[in-house]
Design an enzyme around this catalytic site. Structure first.
Site, PDB file in Angstrom:
ATOM      1  N   TYR A   1       5.173  -5.386   8.611  1.00  0.00           N
ATOM      2  CA  TYR A   1       5.059  -4.058   9.187  1.00  0.00           C
ATOM      3  C   TYR A   1       5.875  -3.997  10.457  1.00  0.00           C
ATOM      4  O   TYR A   1       5.479  -4.528  11.485  1.00  0.00           O
ATOM      5  CB  TYR A   1       3.601  -3.675   9.494  1.00  0.00           C
ATOM      6  CG  TYR A   1       3.568  -2.236   9.927  1.00  0.00           C
ATOM      7  CD1 TYR A   1       3.347  -1.223   9.019  1.00  0.00           C
ATOM      8  CD2 TYR A   1       3.886  -1.880  11.229  1.00  0.00           C
ATOM      9  CE1 TYR A   1       3.426   0.095   9.397  1.00  0.00           C
ATOM     10  CE2 TYR A   1       3.970  -0.565  11.614  1.00  0.00           C
ATOM     11  CZ  TYR A   1       3.728   0.419  10.697  1.00  0.00           C
ATOM     12  OH  TYR A   1       3.829   1.729  11.080  1.00  0.00           O
TER      13      TYR A   1
ATOM     14  N   ARG B   1       0.870  -1.161   0.000  1.00  0.00           N
ATOM     15  CA  ARG B   1       0.000   0.000   0.000  1.00  0.00           C
ATOM     16  C   ARG B   1       0.917   1.223   0.000  1.00  0.00           C
ATOM     17  O   ARG B   1       1.929   1.239   0.719  1.00  0.00           O
ATOM     18  CB  ARG B   1      -0.874  -0.043   1.261  1.00  0.00           C
ATOM     19  CG  ARG B   1      -1.941   0.995   1.302  1.00  0.00           C
ATOM     20  CD  ARG B   1      -3.146   0.629   0.481  1.00  0.00           C
ATOM     21  NE  ARG B   1      -4.106   1.741   0.511  1.00  0.00           N
ATOM     22  CZ  ARG B   1      -4.796   2.166  -0.533  1.00  0.00           C
ATOM     23  NH1 ARG B   1      -4.675   1.570  -1.692  1.00  0.00           N
ATOM     24  NH2 ARG B   1      -5.643   3.173  -0.415  1.00  0.00           N
TER      25      ARG B   1
ATOM     26  N   ASP C   1       7.540  -1.539  13.308  1.00  0.00           N
ATOM     27  CA  ASP C   1       7.817  -0.225  13.873  1.00  0.00           C
ATOM     28  C   ASP C   1       9.334  -0.109  14.019  1.00  0.00           C
ATOM     29  O   ASP C   1      10.055  -1.096  13.895  1.00  0.00           O
ATOM     30  CB  ASP C   1       7.124  -0.085  15.235  1.00  0.00           C
ATOM     31  CG  ASP C   1       5.689   0.435  15.088  1.00  0.00           C
ATOM     32  OD1 ASP C   1       5.440   1.241  14.174  1.00  0.00           O
ATOM     33  OD2 ASP C   1       4.831   0.040  15.897  1.00  0.00           O
TER      34      ASP C   1
ATOM     35  N   ARG D   1      -4.544  11.839   7.649  1.00  0.00           N
ATOM     36  CA  ARG D   1      -4.124  12.669   8.777  1.00  0.00           C
ATOM     37  C   ARG D   1      -3.345  13.887   8.326  1.00  0.00           C
ATOM     38  O   ARG D   1      -2.793  13.925   7.222  1.00  0.00           O
ATOM     39  CB  ARG D   1      -3.318  11.873   9.806  1.00  0.00           C
ATOM     40  CG  ARG D   1      -2.341  10.890   9.236  1.00  0.00           C
ATOM     41  CD  ARG D   1      -1.804   9.945  10.325  1.00  0.00           C
ATOM     42  NE  ARG D   1      -0.874   8.992   9.724  1.00  0.00           N
ATOM     43  CZ  ARG D   1      -0.409   7.904  10.303  1.00  0.00           C
ATOM     44  NH1 ARG D   1      -0.760   7.607  11.536  1.00  0.00           N
ATOM     45  NH2 ARG D   1       0.418   7.105   9.686  1.00  0.00           N
TER      46      ARG D   1
HETATM   47  P1  FAD Z   1      13.469   1.619   4.999  1.00  0.00           P
HETATM   48  O1  FAD Z   1      13.496   2.800   5.889  1.00  0.00           O
HETATM   49  O2  FAD Z   1      12.420   1.527   3.976  1.00  0.00           O
HETATM   50  O3  FAD Z   1      14.892   1.536   4.284  1.00  0.00           O
HETATM   51  C1  FAD Z   1      15.126   0.761   3.130  1.00  0.00           C
HETATM   52  C2  FAD Z   1      16.063   1.542   2.223  1.00  0.00           C
HETATM   53  O4  FAD Z   1      16.458   0.689   1.143  1.00  0.00           O
HETATM   54  C3  FAD Z   1      15.407   2.761   1.597  1.00  0.00           C
HETATM   55  O5  FAD Z   1      16.160   3.923   1.873  1.00  0.00           O
HETATM   56  C4  FAD Z   1      15.383   2.428   0.096  1.00  0.00           C
HETATM   57  O6  FAD Z   1      15.587   3.568  -0.704  1.00  0.00           O
HETATM   58  C5  FAD Z   1      16.533   1.452  -0.026  1.00  0.00           C
HETATM   59  N1  FAD Z   1      16.413   0.553  -1.170  1.00  0.00           N
HETATM   60  C6  FAD Z   1      15.372  -0.268  -1.459  1.00  0.00           C
HETATM   61  N2  FAD Z   1      15.621  -0.954  -2.598  1.00  0.00           N
HETATM   62  C7  FAD Z   1      16.848  -0.571  -3.022  1.00  0.00           C
HETATM   63  C8  FAD Z   1      17.646  -0.921  -4.140  1.00  0.00           C
HETATM   64  N3  FAD Z   1      17.232  -1.795  -5.057  1.00  0.00           N
HETATM   65  N4  FAD Z   1      18.868  -0.321  -4.270  1.00  0.00           N
HETATM   66  C9  FAD Z   1      19.287   0.582  -3.354  1.00  0.00           C
HETATM   67  N5  FAD Z   1      18.570   0.952  -2.277  1.00  0.00           N
HETATM   68  C10 FAD Z   1      17.359   0.381  -2.120  1.00  0.00           C
HETATM   69  N6  FAD Z   1       7.672   3.242  13.176  1.00  0.00           N
HETATM   70  C11 FAD Z   1       7.574   3.638  14.476  1.00  0.00           C
HETATM   71  O7  FAD Z   1       8.225   3.054  15.352  1.00  0.00           O
HETATM   72  N7  FAD Z   1       6.786   4.700  14.820  1.00  0.00           N
HETATM   73  C12 FAD Z   1       6.058   5.395  13.915  1.00  0.00           C
HETATM   74  O8  FAD Z   1       5.356   6.352  14.281  1.00  0.00           O
HETATM   75  C13 FAD Z   1       6.126   4.991  12.553  1.00  0.00           C
HETATM   76  N8  FAD Z   1       5.416   5.630  11.617  1.00  0.00           N
HETATM   77  C14 FAD Z   1       5.504   5.244  10.323  1.00  0.00           C
HETATM   78  C15 FAD Z   1       4.763   5.949   9.377  1.00  0.00           C
HETATM   79  C16 FAD Z   1       4.835   5.601   8.032  1.00  0.00           C
HETATM   80  C17 FAD Z   1       4.028   6.377   7.029  1.00  0.00           C
HETATM   81  C18 FAD Z   1       5.640   4.488   7.638  1.00  0.00           C
HETATM   82  C19 FAD Z   1       5.711   4.072   6.195  1.00  0.00           C
HETATM   83  C20 FAD Z   1       6.383   3.795   8.586  1.00  0.00           C
HETATM   84  C21 FAD Z   1       6.327   4.151   9.926  1.00  0.00           C
HETATM   85  N9  FAD Z   1       7.084   3.497  10.899  1.00  0.00           N
HETATM   86  C22 FAD Z   1       6.977   3.890  12.214  1.00  0.00           C
HETATM   87  C23 FAD Z   1       7.977   2.364  10.552  1.00  0.00           C
HETATM   88  C24 FAD Z   1       9.447   2.767  10.261  1.00  0.00           C
HETATM   89  O9  FAD Z   1       9.466   3.654   9.174  1.00  0.00           O
HETATM   90  C25 FAD Z   1      10.251   1.479   9.944  1.00  0.00           C
HETATM   91  O10 FAD Z   1      10.278   0.629  11.058  1.00  0.00           O
HETATM   92  C26 FAD Z   1      11.721   1.711   9.516  1.00  0.00           C
HETATM   93  O11 FAD Z   1      11.904   2.859   8.748  1.00  0.00           O
HETATM   94  C27 FAD Z   1      12.179   0.488   8.744  1.00  0.00           C
HETATM   95  O12 FAD Z   1      13.528   0.593   8.362  1.00  0.00           O
HETATM   96  P2  FAD Z   1      14.094  -0.281   7.172  1.00  0.00           P
HETATM   97  O13 FAD Z   1      15.557  -0.046   7.137  1.00  0.00           O
HETATM   98  O14 FAD Z   1      13.616  -1.665   7.293  1.00  0.00           O
HETATM   99  O15 FAD Z   1      13.385   0.259   5.841  1.00  0.00           O
HETATM  100  N1  UDP Z   2      -7.167   3.288  12.601  1.00  0.00           N
HETATM  101  C1  UDP Z   2      -8.477   3.721  12.512  1.00  0.00           C
HETATM  102  N2  UDP Z   2      -8.794   4.983  12.928  1.00  0.00           N
HETATM  103  C2  UDP Z   2      -7.868   5.839  13.428  1.00  0.00           C
HETATM  104  C3  UDP Z   2      -6.538   5.385  13.528  1.00  0.00           C
HETATM  105  C4  UDP Z   2      -6.212   4.118  13.095  1.00  0.00           C
HETATM  106  O1  UDP Z   2      -9.346   2.984  12.058  1.00  0.00           O
HETATM  107  O2  UDP Z   2      -8.211   6.974  13.788  1.00  0.00           O
HETATM  108  C5  UDP Z   2      -6.844   1.907  12.138  1.00  0.00           C
HETATM  109  C6  UDP Z   2      -6.409   1.884  10.669  1.00  0.00           C
HETATM  110  O3  UDP Z   2      -6.898   0.698  10.090  1.00  0.00           O
HETATM  111  C7  UDP Z   2      -4.899   1.837  10.769  1.00  0.00           C
HETATM  112  C8  UDP Z   2      -4.689   0.998  12.027  1.00  0.00           C
HETATM  113  O4  UDP Z   2      -5.780   1.369  12.885  1.00  0.00           O
HETATM  114  O5  UDP Z   2      -4.323   1.232   9.639  1.00  0.00           O
HETATM  115  C9  UDP Z   2      -3.372   1.246  12.738  1.00  0.00           C
HETATM  116  O6  UDP Z   2      -3.248   2.615  12.997  1.00  0.00           O
HETATM  117  P1  UDP Z   2      -1.936   3.279  13.595  1.00  0.00           P
HETATM  118  O7  UDP Z   2      -2.176   4.745  13.699  1.00  0.00           O
HETATM  119  O8  UDP Z   2      -1.575   2.542  14.827  1.00  0.00           O
HETATM  120  O9  UDP Z   2      -0.826   2.869  12.530  1.00  0.00           O
HETATM  121  P2  UDP Z   2       0.053   3.652  11.440  1.00  0.00           P
HETATM  122  O10 UDP Z   2      -0.835   3.951  10.267  1.00  0.00           O
HETATM  123  O11 UDP Z   2       0.584   4.893  12.093  1.00  0.00           O
HETATM  124  O12 UDP Z   2       1.083   2.672  11.115  1.00  0.00           O
END
Ligand code: FAD
Ligand code: UDP
Length: 368
Positions: A349, A250, A351, A281
């Site tokens: 997924y 997604r 964190d 958000r």
């Molecule tokens: P990534 O950060 O994705 O790093 C992978 C890297 O590999 C990237 O820089 C990419 O460019 C590189 N790469 C991929 N393919 C190639 C290739 N073929 N060649 C060269 N480079 C490549 N966690 C929390 O604890 N709290 C939060 O509030 C939270 N919020 C989030 C909100 C969002 C919208 C998202 C998407 C994630 C969130 N997370 C949160 C999770 C957090 O982002 C991840 O746990 C963490 O960044 C994962 O690290 P990673 O190294 O596995 O992946």
């Molecule tokens: N969610 C929801 N309402 C809210 C916040 C979250 O229904 O106001 C649901 C939604 O399905 C989301 C999941 O709870 O994907 C987890 O939300 P969270 O904020 O914990 O995760 P994040 O999107 O930050 O990874």
């Protein structure tokens, strides 16, 4: 003999921890990333004196003391506590579901006993014994009214599918609480690194050779044998040329704006629950670090369908995709040269604290 001991593909949290620990143990490491910056999705950038979370709000929280101690080496964390606001049809409510939410929703409810009775009656009325999907899970936890206001629209737009076609585990993370406590997380430790996340990765990679704007797949022949081993944090299905089929993800689109006002929404995170509002958000970044700058920076987060080539932000961990991933995992287990790590390499997924835990585990297995 290869030029490096390890080629680390991806300068995100997983790859950078592995590189840091390998370098510390005297290994020769090369880190590459296809983006023009390090830090992957935890990348923060300063705009108007504010640390902007360029890939969505990142709040650090964990109950794992080893992980908490580990990350403190690289930054000092503030006392930020996540307490999102939910906006629905002109009203605002506190999240997670707690006594503040219930008393706003039902003005005659003031005590935990009254709230529990109200919710128990709603659950009873719904009569769901064994929830089979996210919709049933949500209703069986809090009743239909809570589901319809706080879950239905948000979840449907976030995941692009009706709640009845989504796995229940997504919603298990939403805590219910019968105290007046707006802390979104139950973890023992929580905060935001003062000065942003990028400094953490910069410190980890300080003494390591890093090549940005370098896609492994575009330079596969040259890079495949540059090191004895590869730590790969990109998409596992793409690495294997989608030979068993494509995993689903997604995506998200971020729209960031600088506003000429001091305080736009009074909170770091406001969730928009209605399906008709296209974003899930709005983040106001300065509040993560209690900023008092004259301007403010906000980001609207729009969920998006993922197509090949888009950023794969979330793995779709339903049964179909999990079993496809299991095939790739089995293939990679036979590969003595490549280790897959992180949320794309392991299709999960994670964190940040989970990512650190699996990275440290990988370090133990591989380097000790
Ligand atoms: P990534 O950060 O994705 O790093 C992978 C890297 O590999 C990237 O820089 C990419 O460019 C590189 N790469 C991929 N393919 C190639 C290739 N073929 N060649 C060269 N480079 C490549 N966690 C929390 O604890 N709290 C939060 O509030 C939270 N919020 C989030 C909100 C969002 C919208 C998202 C998407 C994630 C969130 N997370 C949160 C999770 C957090 O982002 C991840 O746990 C963490 O960044 C994962 O690290 P990673 O190294 O596995 O992946
Ligand atoms: N969610 C929801 N309402 C809210 C916040 C979250 O229904 O106001 C649901 C939604 O399905 C989301 C999941 O709870 O994907 C987890 O939300 P969270 O904020 O914990 O995760 P994040 O999107 O930050 O990874």
């Amino acid at each position: 003999m290869a030029k490096y001991d390890y080629l680390v593909v991806g300068a995100g949290l997983f790859g950078s921890i592995f590189a840091y620990e390998a370098n510390k143990r005297g290994k020769k490491v090369l880190v590459i990333d296809k983006r023009d910056h390090v830090a992957g999705n935890i990348y923060t950038k300063e705009v108007e004196g504010i640390n902007v979370h360029m890939y969505g709000a990142h709040i650090f929280h964990t109950s794992n003391k080893e992980v908490w101690n580990y990350i403190q080496q690289f930054a000092e964390f503030n006392r930020y506590t996540n307490s999102p606001i939910a906006y629905y049809k002109g009203q605002v409510y506190n999240l997670p579901f707690n006594m503040n939410t219930f008393s706003k929703l039902w003005p005659d409810v003031r005590t935990p006993k009254e709230a529990k009775a109200k919710i128990a009656a709603a659950i009873e009325e719904a009569g769901i014994k064994q929830p089979k999907n996210l919709e049933e899970q949500a209703i069986s936890l809090g009743g239909k009214e809570i589901y319809e206001i706080f879950v239905k629209g948000y979840t449907q737009k976030q995941w692009g599918r009706p709640c009845s076609e989504l796995p229940a585990f997504i919603i298990k993370r939403l805590p219910f609480r019968f105290t007046y406590d707006n802390n979104y997380f139950n973890d023992a430790y929580q905060g935001i690194p003062m000065g942003g996340y990028t400094q953490i990765i910069d410190k980890m990679l300080e003494d390591i050779e890093v090549r940005l704007n370098t896609d492994f797949l575009a330079h596969r022949e040259e890079l495949e044998n540059i090191a004895d081993k590869i730590v790969y944090t990109g998409m596992i299905d793409e690495f294997y040329n989608y030979q068993f089929g494509e995993l689903e993800y997604r995506s998200l689109r971020f729209e960031t704006e600088v506003l000429d006002e001091e305080n736009y929404q009074g909170n770091a995170v406001v969730n928009y629950e209605e399906y008709e509002i296209p974003y899930t958000r709005i983040i106001e970044h300065k509040h993560f670090e209690f900023g008092t700058q004259p301007k403010t920076v906000i980001t609207r987060e729009y969920p998006a369908t993922w197509h090949k080539g888009d950023e794969p932000y979330y793995a779709m961990n339903d049964d179909k995709n999990n079993s496809l991933y299991a095939k790739y995992k089995a293939l990679s287990d036979q590969d003595g040269k490549v280790i897959f790590g992180g949320r794309l390499g392991m299709y999960k997924y994670f964190d940040m604290d989970d990512t650190i835990a699996v990275a440290l585990d990988c370090v133990k297995k591989e380097l000790q």
